[in-house]
Design an enzyme around this catalytic site. Structure first.
Site, PDB file in Angstrom:
ATOM      1  NE  ARG A 263       3.219  -8.342  10.841  1.00  0.00           N
ATOM      2  CZ  ARG A 263       3.001  -7.179   9.716  1.00  0.00           C
ATOM      3  NH1 ARG A 263       3.662  -6.404   9.573  1.00  0.00           N
ATOM      4  NH2 ARG A 263       1.802  -7.072   9.279  1.00  0.00           N
TER       5      ARG A 263
ATOM      6  CE  LYS B 163       2.866   0.586   4.948  1.00  0.00           C
ATOM      7  NZ  LYS B 163       2.644   0.321   3.521  1.00  0.00           N
TER       8      LYS B 163
ATOM      9  CD  GLU C  99      -2.533   1.522   2.397  1.00  0.00           C
ATOM     10  OE1 GLU C  99      -2.350   0.470   3.535  1.00  0.00           O
ATOM     11  OE2 GLU C  99      -3.408   2.147   2.388  1.00  0.00           O
TER      12      GLU C  99
HETATM   13  P1  ATP Z   1       3.146  -2.509   8.322  1.00  0.00           P
HETATM   14  O1  ATP Z   1       2.278  -3.528   8.792  1.00  0.00           O
HETATM   15  O2  ATP Z   1       4.307  -2.372   8.145  1.00  0.00           O
HETATM   16  O3  ATP Z   1       2.758  -0.830   7.863  1.00  0.00           O
HETATM   17  P2  ATP Z   1       1.322  -3.339   5.768  1.00  0.00           P
HETATM   18  O4  ATP Z   1       1.107  -4.860   6.011  1.00  0.00           O
HETATM   19  O5  ATP Z   1       0.494  -2.455   6.519  1.00  0.00           O
HETATM   20  O6  ATP Z   1       3.238  -2.709   6.752  1.00  0.00           O
HETATM   21  P3  ATP Z   1       2.020  -3.971   3.171  1.00  0.00           P
HETATM   22  O7  ATP Z   1       2.275  -2.021   2.563  1.00  0.00           O
HETATM   23  O8  ATP Z   1       0.220  -3.684   3.330  1.00  0.00           O
HETATM   24  O9  ATP Z   1       2.259  -2.876   4.580  1.00  0.00           O
HETATM   25  O10 ATP Z   1       2.487  -4.283   3.029  1.00  0.00           O
HETATM   26  C1  ATP Z   1       2.921  -5.286   1.538  1.00  0.00           C
HETATM   27  C2  ATP Z   1       3.488  -7.122   1.507  1.00  0.00           C
HETATM   28  O11 ATP Z   1       4.411  -6.528   2.387  1.00  0.00           O
HETATM   29  C3  ATP Z   1       2.055  -6.815   2.374  1.00  0.00           C
HETATM   30  O12 ATP Z   1       1.851  -9.113   1.557  1.00  0.00           O
HETATM   31  C4  ATP Z   1       2.681  -7.526   3.609  1.00  0.00           C
HETATM   32  O13 ATP Z   1       2.458  -8.674   4.049  1.00  0.00           O
HETATM   33  C5  ATP Z   1       4.376  -7.764   3.782  1.00  0.00           C
HETATM   34  N1  ATP Z   1       4.505  -7.250   4.522  1.00  0.00           N
HETATM   35  C6  ATP Z   1       4.607  -6.156   4.911  1.00  0.00           C
HETATM   36  N2  ATP Z   1       5.261  -6.209   6.618  1.00  0.00           N
HETATM   37  C7  ATP Z   1       5.762  -7.385   6.157  1.00  0.00           C
HETATM   38  C8  ATP Z   1       6.659  -7.983   7.803  1.00  0.00           C
HETATM   39  N3  ATP Z   1       7.039  -7.511   8.754  1.00  0.00           N
HETATM   40  N4  ATP Z   1       7.746  -8.920   7.217  1.00  0.00           N
HETATM   41  C9  ATP Z   1       7.015  -9.689   5.955  1.00  0.00           C
HETATM   42  N5  ATP Z   1       6.125  -9.733   5.365  1.00  0.00           N
HETATM   43  C10 ATP Z   1       5.724  -8.232   5.064  1.00  0.00           C
HETATM   44 MG    MG Z   2      -1.220  -3.503   5.097  1.00  0.00          MG
END
Ligand code: ATP
Ligand code: MG
Length: 559
Positions: free
Chosen positions: A262, A272, A36
């Site tokens: 994760r 984020k 995102e």
């Molecule tokens: P955050 O929780 O850090 O804000 P998010 O999951 O909201 O991250 P996205 O932009 O939705 O961020 O993530 C894009 C992809 O990266 C998704 O498939 C998510 O599952 C993966 N992802 C995000 N954080 C991690 C992590 N700590 N380890 C592994 N994969 C991750």
């Molecule tokens: Mg997300």
């Protein structure tokens, strides 16, 4: 393909192997990385990127880059650009498959109409508060919305009205009609569309209704022909809903959602939202501050794409949440740079030495080895003269027993040069040491057949043949292993006040003049350093990528 499966395996690859064996999706493998654009990518995303693109590479499949841009309020083009740069920098390529969920808004709208026509979705005119109250609790069934039994015609008309801007924000939603008593709260008639007048960074003001993630995601995957939709564990509970949309819409070749744990790193926060807080409250200089766990921060700090990819390989993929020691990430960059970067002499806290028995105007050329790990890196010339600098920490006026560096009356070897002896300590009025007066033993030049040995060898730099530089020493951003452990406390209470030390009077070999942004070196005995890519200082500015050893491990052992 079967007898040519990748060596490295994990539970996801085993699922894929099985699917290929059964000729599911005609043996096709297609994944996607779906960020995102509401912040910069971090090292957790790197795990997901390496996983998704790595699978596509190893199975001769495809991996798409897709922006999951369904929430216009928090998203921005700056984030889109940084994400593209970061994924590319990590070494991955999506050819012409750069997609945006917002490209599918029209299709998503059409499919929502199909759901309504099937009696599987309805327009709810409850407020968000009322919807929340209808949901019930995990142990108590929810209740039906008074609008749940609206006719298909009425729903179609209202939904059309929502789209055409007839209604105020928040007055209506479209909800999937599933089961208000399902033990899975996500199946209790989830909202799939909301009215939100917000300018989207791509579709601008074309839409005033936006689909929710749980609806947008399976449809985007299906449109792109994704076979394996890999996401993190918190989505496991959403999987029945993911499947529900695809099944109710009778979409063929359904993608399969697979969840993995994760990445959590010690001494680090990764969400984020929290990283944005650090940026906005200026605890760091920006998303690319070298202390940030963002890809852009790590890049600026001196990390290489290889080191991050190797790290991702080492941590592997599992189904159980755990905390990875940040020392493993630091190990990965040391391991990579040790093999490939040149070693140079740098004195970070200079202490001047005058070699009293060395001729005033003489300069000698000495041979120095560029990288003992890599003979092909060759040698360079170091200059030796009457005035040199050593590291303040390499001299002690009152040394403890077994101190092998310099002290009054003591001797030490200057690497690649001579053995010197300290005869006199010069101090200023405040008692601060300003200079050491030493003599050198001309018979002890390195590389000659001198047999005299002393216990300590230190690095040094010739005053005449050196340049001044700024060096920024970075340390972990947090002082506790898990800054989020106590939900009562603000994680920012655990910021490390010593995460950045700026040294202004460092002395480096003259040969480093003209180094380019991003150039990397090992400073002998100090660690790995890289020319800051963003500084516009006239002098060189170096960021410390990593110390030579894990100083925290040493500290913990000694406690
Ligand atoms: P955050 O929780 O850090 O804000 P998010 O999951 O909201 O991250 P996205 O932009 O939705 O961020 O993530 C894009 C992809 O990266 C998704 O498939 C998510 O599952 C993966 N992802 C995000 N954080 C991690 C992590 N700590 N380890 C592994 N994969 C991750
Ligand atoms: Mg997300």
């Amino acid at each position: 393909m079967e007898n040519n499966l990748p060596v490295q395996t994990n539970f996801i690859r085993e699922i894929i192997n099985e699917d290929i064996k059964n000729n599911k999706n005609d043996g096709r493998v297609q994944t996607r990385f779906p960020p995102e654009p509401n912040g910069y990518l971090h090292i957790g995303h790197a795990k997901s990127i390496c996983l998704n693109f790595g699978i596509a590479r190893d199975y001769r499949g495809l991996c798409n880059l897709r922006f999951d841009d369904t929430n216009p309020i928090k998203e921005d083009i700056e984030y889109v650009e940084s994400i593209i740069e970061d994924v590319r920098w990590l070494g991955f390529d999506w050819d012409d498959r750069l997609y945006y969920a917002s490209d599918y808004f029209e299709k998503m709208y059409e499919l929502a109409i199909q759901l309504i026509k099937k009696g599987k979705a309805y327009v709810d005119s409850s407020t968000s508060e009322e919807i929340k109250n209808q949901k019930g609790t995990p142990t108590e069934a929810g209740v039906h919305s008074p609008y749940r039994e609206r006719s298909i015609e009425e729903n179609l008309k209202l939904f059309e009205g929502m789209k055409s801007g007839k209604y105020e924000d928040g007055t209506h939603t479209l909800r999937a009609k599933i089961d208000m008593s399902s033990p899975n709260m996500h199946l209790r008639d989830p909202v799939i569309y909301r009215i939100k007048r917000a300018t989207h960074h791509r579709t601008e003001d074309k839409w005033c209704i936006y689909p929710m993630y749980d609806y947008a995601h399976p449809i985007s995957d299906w449109i792109e022909g994704i076979t394996h939709s890999i996401c993190t564990l918190e989505f496991e509970i959403h999987r029945p809903l993911y499947d529900w949309f695809l099944i109710e819409l009778c979409l063929p070749n359904r993608p399969q959602q697979i969840e993995f744990a994760r990445l959590n790193l010690s001494y680090t926060v990764m969400s984020k939202r929290k990283l944005l807080e650090l940026v906005e409250e200026k605890h760091v200089s920006g998303w690319d501050d070298p202390r940030m766990p963002t890809i852009s921060g790590l890049r600026r700090r001196g990390y290489t794409p290889e080191s991050i990819r190797n790290f991702a390989d080492k941590i592997g993929v599992s189904k159980r949440d755990s905390m990875t020691d940040v020392a493993l990430l630091e190990y990965s960059i040391r391991e990579d740079l040790n093999k490939r970067v040149q070693r140079v002499m740098a004195v970070l806290n200079p202490l001047k030495i005058t070699i009293t028995n060395y001729p005033d105007d003489k300069t000698e050329e000495l041979d120095a080895i560029n990288n003992p790990e890599d003979p092909s890196a060759g040698k360079r010339v170091l200059f030796f003269s009457k005035e040199i600098f050593i590291e303040c920490e390499d001299f002690l006026e009152n040394p403890p027993k077994k101190y092998h560096r310099l002290f009054p009356g003591g001797e030490v070897r200057l690497k690649y040069a001579y053995i010197i002896k300290c005869n006199e300590v010069v101090k200023d009025d405040s008692g601060e040491i300003t200079e050491l007066r030493c003599t050198y033993d001309p018979e002890t030049r390195s590389g000659t057949c001198s047999t005299r040995k002393v216990k300590g060898t230190i690095h040094w730099i010739s005053a005449d043949n050196s340049i001044e530089a700024e060096v920024r020493l970075y340390d972990r951003l947090f002082i506790t292993e898990d800054p989020l452990a106590d939900p009562e406390k603000d994680f920012k209470e655990f910021l490390n006040p010593e995460s950045l030390k700026i040294l202004n009077t460092c002395r480096l070999e003259k040969g480093l003049t003209g180094s380019k942004p991003g150039d990397k070196f090992q400073f002998e005995r100090q660690g790995y350093f890289c020319v800051d890519p963003l500084s516009n200082d006239k002098r060189l500015v170096f960021n410390r990528t990593a110390a030579l050893r894990d100083s925290w491990a040493k500290l913990e052992k000694s406690l």
